[in-house]
Design an enzyme around this catalytic site. Sequence first.
Site, PDB file in Angstrom:
ATOM      1  N   LYS A 163       0.832  -1.207   0.000  1.00  0.00           N
ATOM      2  CA  LYS A 163       0.000   0.000   0.000  1.00  0.00           C
ATOM      3  C   LYS A 163       0.870   1.262   0.000  1.00  0.00           C
ATOM      4  O   LYS A 163       0.549   2.255  -0.664  1.00  0.00           O
ATOM      5  CB  LYS A 163      -0.940   0.004   1.211  1.00  0.00           C
ATOM      6  CG  LYS A 163      -2.013  -1.079   1.151  1.00  0.00           C
ATOM      7  CD  LYS A 163      -2.771  -1.168   2.477  1.00  0.00           C
ATOM      8  CE  LYS A 163      -3.757  -2.328   2.491  1.00  0.00           C
ATOM      9  NZ  LYS A 163      -4.462  -2.445   3.774  1.00  0.00           N
TER      10      LYS A 163
ATOM     11  N   ALA B  20      -1.587   0.710   6.595  1.00  0.00           N
ATOM     12  CA  ALA B  20      -1.742  -0.358   7.582  1.00  0.00           C
ATOM     13  C   ALA B  20      -2.515  -1.526   6.993  1.00  0.00           C
ATOM     14  O   ALA B  20      -3.249  -1.378   6.014  1.00  0.00           O
ATOM     15  CB  ALA B  20      -2.467   0.173   8.823  1.00  0.00           C
ATOM     16  N   ASP B  21      -2.344  -2.681   7.613  1.00  0.00           N
ATOM     17  CA  ASP B  21      -3.127  -3.857   7.234  1.00  0.00           C
ATOM     18  C   ASP B  21      -3.339  -4.728   8.464  1.00  0.00           C
ATOM     19  O   ASP B  21      -2.456  -4.819   9.321  1.00  0.00           O
ATOM     20  CB  ASP B  21      -2.416  -4.664   6.145  1.00  0.00           C
ATOM     21  CG  ASP B  21      -3.382  -5.664   5.516  1.00  0.00           C
ATOM     22  OD1 ASP B  21      -4.190  -5.235   4.679  1.00  0.00           O
ATOM     23  OD2 ASP B  21      -3.363  -6.847   5.897  1.00  0.00           O
ATOM     24  N   THR B  22      -4.507  -5.344   8.547  1.00  0.00           N
ATOM     25  CA  THR B  22      -4.865  -6.188   9.691  1.00  0.00           C
ATOM     26  C   THR B  22      -5.454  -7.504   9.210  1.00  0.00           C
ATOM     27  O   THR B  22      -6.267  -7.518   8.293  1.00  0.00           O
ATOM     28  CB  THR B  22      -5.906  -5.472  10.591  1.00  0.00           C
ATOM     29  OG1 THR B  22      -5.354  -4.226  11.044  1.00  0.00           O
ATOM     30  CG2 THR B  22      -6.269  -6.314  11.809  1.00  0.00           C
TER      31      THR B  22
ATOM     32  N   SER C 249      -0.080  -4.569  10.852  1.00  0.00           N
ATOM     33  CA  SER C 249       1.201  -3.987  10.463  1.00  0.00           C
ATOM     34  C   SER C 249       0.973  -2.563  10.004  1.00  0.00           C
ATOM     35  O   SER C 249      -0.077  -2.254   9.431  1.00  0.00           O
ATOM     36  CB  SER C 249       1.843  -4.775   9.324  1.00  0.00           C
ATOM     37  OG  SER C 249       2.240  -6.050   9.759  1.00  0.00           O
TER      38      SER C 249
END
Length: 193
Positions: free
Chosen positions: A59, A76-78, A113
């Site tokens: 991203k 961010a990523d979850t 993250s």
Amino acid sequence: MLSEKLKNKQIILASSSPRRQELLKGMDIDFLIKLKNVEENYPSNLKEEEITNFLANLKANAFENDLNENELLITADTIVWHNNKALEKPKNKKQAIEMLTNLSGTSHKVISSVCIKNTKHQKTFFDVTNVYFKNFTKNEIEYYVTNYKPFDKAGAYGIQEWLGFIGVTKIEGSYFNVMGLPIHKLYDELIKF
């Protein structure tokens, strides 16, 4: 505190998540939201934080030549990690019910993250929270999915919603990480960055 350190920086949050936006606002940081369409695909051999690190970087890299000197980008990523696989956002009601049925009465990891990027540097970090669920009835799961439509949430639930209120028996780690942003770590990393 942090706003002093960042006063000459334009913070950009590359996320459409209302939760992430709310958490960043809670840090008293002024920011803009800029979005790019990114195909969130990752190599199938990746596990746990390798997945979220990869996607947060992916991203951020979409903005490679679009940042000015004074801009600081946050992506961010979850994911929810359960039974050795990643649970991402459910595509429909059936998938959401399936996910929650599998999570019922067990514990799972929520991994988020974050990537911070400017024209010179890029830093990625992650956090892990263990979440324990009670056994849900079929009716509770159906009620939640029908009324809250958790299709934009990893693992098909939001801890800050009804299901979290009635179903989380214990958490180990950051509550805000489960919402999608390990805000305590982001604060420290922004100060160092």
